[in-house]
Design a protein around this motif. Structure first.
Motif, PDB file in Angstrom:
ATOM      1  N   THR A   6     -17.819  30.067  98.981  1.00 14.60           N
ATOM      2  CA  THR A   6     -17.929  31.527  98.994  1.00 14.60           C
ATOM      3  C   THR A   6     -17.600  32.107 100.368  1.00 14.60           C
ATOM      4  O   THR A   6     -18.007  33.225 100.677  1.00 14.60           O
ATOM      5  N   LEU A   7     -16.854  31.373 101.181  1.00 14.31           N
ATOM      6  CA  LEU A   7     -16.585  31.811 102.554  1.00 14.31           C
ATOM      7  C   LEU A   7     -15.920  33.184 102.604  1.00 14.31           C
ATOM      8  O   LEU A   7     -16.339  34.066 103.343  1.00 14.31           O
ATOM      9  N   VAL A   8     -14.875  33.375 101.820  1.00 16.16           N
ATOM     10  CA  VAL A   8     -14.116  34.628 101.854  1.00 16.16           C
ATOM     11  C   VAL A   8     -14.718  35.686 100.938  1.00 16.16           C
ATOM     12  O   VAL A   8     -14.720  36.876 101.262  1.00 16.16           O
ATOM     13  N   SER A   9     -15.240  35.257  99.788  1.00 14.18           N
ATOM     14  CA  SER A   9     -15.740  36.217  98.811  1.00 14.18           C
ATOM     15  C   SER A   9     -16.761  35.549  97.906  1.00 14.18           C
ATOM     16  O   SER A   9     -16.639  34.365  97.585  1.00 14.18           O
ATOM     17  N   GLU A  10     -17.756  36.312  97.484  1.00 15.07           N
ATOM     18  CA  GLU A  10     -18.743  35.814  96.529  1.00 15.07           C
ATOM     19  C   GLU A  10     -18.185  35.822  95.109  1.00 15.07           C
ATOM     20  O   GLU A  10     -18.756  35.196  94.222  1.00 15.07           O
ATOM     21  N   THR A  11     -17.075  36.515  94.897  1.00 15.54           N
ATOM     22  CA  THR A  11     -16.587  36.714  93.526  1.00 15.54           C
ATOM     23  C   THR A  11     -15.267  36.020  93.218  1.00 15.54           C
ATOM     24  O   THR A  11     -14.858  35.972  92.067  1.00 15.54           O
TER      25      THR A  11
ATOM     26  N   GLY B  27     -17.433  35.256 105.630  1.00 14.23           N
ATOM     27  CA  GLY B  27     -16.606  36.454 105.658  1.00 14.23           C
ATOM     28  C   GLY B  27     -15.233  36.224 106.268  1.00 14.23           C
ATOM     29  O   GLY B  27     -15.063  35.392 107.174  1.00 14.23           O
ATOM     30  N   PHE B  28     -14.246  36.987 105.775  1.00 10.96           N
ATOM     31  CA  PHE B  28     -12.865  36.822 106.212  1.00 10.96           C
ATOM     32  C   PHE B  28     -12.695  37.082 107.699  1.00 10.96           C
ATOM     33  O   PHE B  28     -11.985  36.340 108.392  1.00 10.96           O
ATOM     34  N   ASP B  29     -13.325  38.141 108.209  1.00  9.85           N
ATOM     35  CA  ASP B  29     -13.141  38.488 109.621  1.00  9.85           C
ATOM     36  C   ASP B  29     -13.664  37.384 110.545  1.00  9.85           C
ATOM     37  O   ASP B  29     -13.029  37.067 111.563  1.00  9.85           O
TER      38      ASP B  29
END
Length: 554
Positions: free
Chosen positions: A116-121, A87-89
């Motif tokens: 996929t650290l920031v987003s799964e998509t 996740g970004f945070d």
């Protein structure tokens, strides 16, 4: 004869098929004096003997890490680990803390950043990193070390913001605005950013170009040796007594030799000559063969050639026989043509050099097997012990070729997605369900006559052999009807000891605990055979001996 060290009351796993178990080991100098019962070994105890009670814990040959990158791994000990960060945070928190702790670092480096650290998509971009740190150069590197993501400042300073030709199989991904997206695929694309760092990227030269640093000051050389000493000591702390490096240049060999000539190497080191596609064939004789003859001791060797045939599935740079499941029409692009690879393999083989080739996709694996077969046809019978690194996907037609050709599968138990806390995506979608049963096929390879060695590809994966063995024994299938590719515990331990020594042509003096063999061993905190597979990762090395010398003690 009096022993210098005696370990008694142990569960000794000798890895010697003629005497699999014992209770005690006696050591004199750098050799094993005796292996047997406590009574057998007691006669070697004298007034100067150091006596160690193992308390029923396992003693076995020192671990032989068959695939790592020692210089970059040593550097990574002082970088930000993003292992398990999602996740970004959470990324923002970790990166800002790291930056505050290192106000003078020329480049902020984060390792083990999942795709996929920031987003799964969607993939990470430079704008994501700019939103966290816009005023210092930053690069995050995927666990496989084949993809990185840099912020705008890093791209600009490295001369990549407007794109650049970085060679076949490498890519500076471009965005629709005509500027770099932030994603850098393969080492040639990431190299210019790493060159901004405190080490000037020297740790990647043997991996990226196979070349040497243009200029190293005395201060920089001292710093590089200090970094390597830290990494080697870390290896010893994990029970490792031998490492087989997977990138190499003369600079690394010279640094290792200097360490050996001063304090002594705490582990045995094997470094390759790294052959890239742009290098002249004459380098094999002018460099690889010369280095082999120069560095040929039991502590430091350079006796094989390393190459890359492809990249990794996640970035679309692995090479498959059939199309990527998620990219119809794309099979990947090899880093060598078949003819070029065959020519290099035949010439290295003619010089008596073993070969190790990174091949992830089944198309790349097939090309390497074809090249090894062509070399054998050109030069006739020989004890080659060539290897394929990773072999993550093997076409069913090629599975029996490993055993038939005597090609060793060098595998990493932490790499199957879903192991060691790693996500399944995007790997499983890239490969596609039709190939899942042939992914990381340890069991099938062994059952068709192949030899397997285990390692971690550190710093791609955590280095600890015990954790790697845990992952090997606790691997889960991706679907209930898929084959279980796990090996037995005995086979797994052999892949980390006896077979790895054989692969180095050193089976006559290490890899098992036997009278007269080199005194390389590790004592664990418990009994590895009795503790249970689900608790293997609770074990720890408590004593490491390399060449008869205590290199780590808890």
């Amino acid at each position: 004869m009096q022993a210098s060290i005696v370990i008694r009351n142990a569960r000794v796993l000798t890895m010697d098929e003629t005497q699999p178990h014992a209770d005690a080991v006696a050591i004199s100098g750098n050799r094993i004096l005796a292996v047997g019962s406590d009574v057998d070994v007691a006669r070697f105890v004298g007034p100067q003997t150091r006596r160690i009670d193992a308390g029923g814990a396992t003693v076995l040959p020192g671990f032989n890490e068959s695939h790592l990158h020692i210089f970059s791994g040593s550097v990574a000990l002082n970088t930000l680990s993003l292992f398990g960060v999602r996740g970004f945070d959470n990324l923002r928190t970790a990166l800002l803390r790291f930056a505050a702790e290192r106000p003078d670092s020329k480049l902020l480096i984060g390792k083990s950043a999942e795709y996929t650290l920031v987003s799964e998509t969607r993939n990470m971009t430079r704008h994501d990193l700019d939103a966290i740190i816009p005023d210092r150069p930053v690069i995050l590197v995927a666990p496989d070390h084949h993809t990185g993501w840099a912020n705008t400042l890093a791209l600009k300073m490295a001369g990549l913001l407007e794109g650049r030709d970085v060679g076949v199989g490498n890519e500076v991904v471009m965005a629709k605005d005509g500027l770099a997206h932030g994603e850098l695929r393969e080492i040639n694309a990431m190299g210019p950013v790493f060159a901004l760092g405190d080490t000037g990227g020297r740790e990647g030269l043997g991996f990226e170009t196979g070349g040497e640093p243009a200029h190293v000051t005395a201060t920089e050389r001292v710093a590089d040796i200090a970094v390597l000493r830290q990494g080697l000591a870390y290896c010893a702390s994990l029970g490792i007594t031998s490492i087989q490096n997977m990138d190499g240049n003369l600079y690394q060999l010279e640094l290792m030799d200097e360490i050996e000539q001063t304090d002594g190497l705490p582990v045995r080191v094997r470094i390759p000559f790294h052959m890239k596609s742009f290098m002249p064939l004459s380098d094999l004789e002018a460099k690889a063969a010369v280095w082999r003859d120069r560095y040929a001791s039991d502590k430091l060797r350079c006796d094989f050639v390393k190459m890359f045939m492809d990249g990794v599935a996640q970035s679309g740079t692995a090479v498959f026989v059939d199309d990527y499941a998620n990219r119809p029409g794309w099979k990947g692009e090899p880093l060598f043509t078949q003819d070029h690879f065959n020519e290099i393999a035949a010439n290295a083989d003619r010089l008596g050099l073993s070969i190790a080739v990174h091949a992830i996709g089944d198309g790349a694996v097939r090309m390497v097997l074809d090249g090894y077969e062509a070399a054998a046809a050109a030069n006739g019978p020989r004890d080659r012990r060539n290897r394929i690194e990773h072999a993550e996907v093997v076409h069913p037609d090629d599975l029996p070729r490993f055993g038939r050709l005597g090609v060793v599968a060098s595998m990493q138990p932490t790499h199957p997605p879903g192991s060691a806390g790693t996500p399944l995506e995007p790997y499983v979608s890239c490969v596609g369900e039709a190939r899942w049963q042939y992914c990381f096929p340890w069991r099938r390879l062994v059952d068709t006559g192949a030899s397997i060695v285990f390692g971690t590809d550190w710093p791609v994966s955590p280095l600890a052999p015990i954790s790697c063995i845990y992952d090997a024994m606790n691997r889960k299938v991706w679907r209930d009807d898929l084959p279980d590719h796990r090996l037995t515990l005995a086979e797994t331990l052999a892949a980390y000891t006896r077979t790895s020594a054989w692969l180095e042509y050193m089976e006559d003096r290490k890899g098992i605990l036997r009278e007269g063999y080199l005194a390389d061993l590790v004592m664990l905190s418990g009994d590895i055979e009795a503790i249970g597979l689900d608790k293997l990762d609770t074990l720890r090395p408590v004593l490491t001996l390399c060449d008869g010398r205590v290199t780590y003690e808890a």
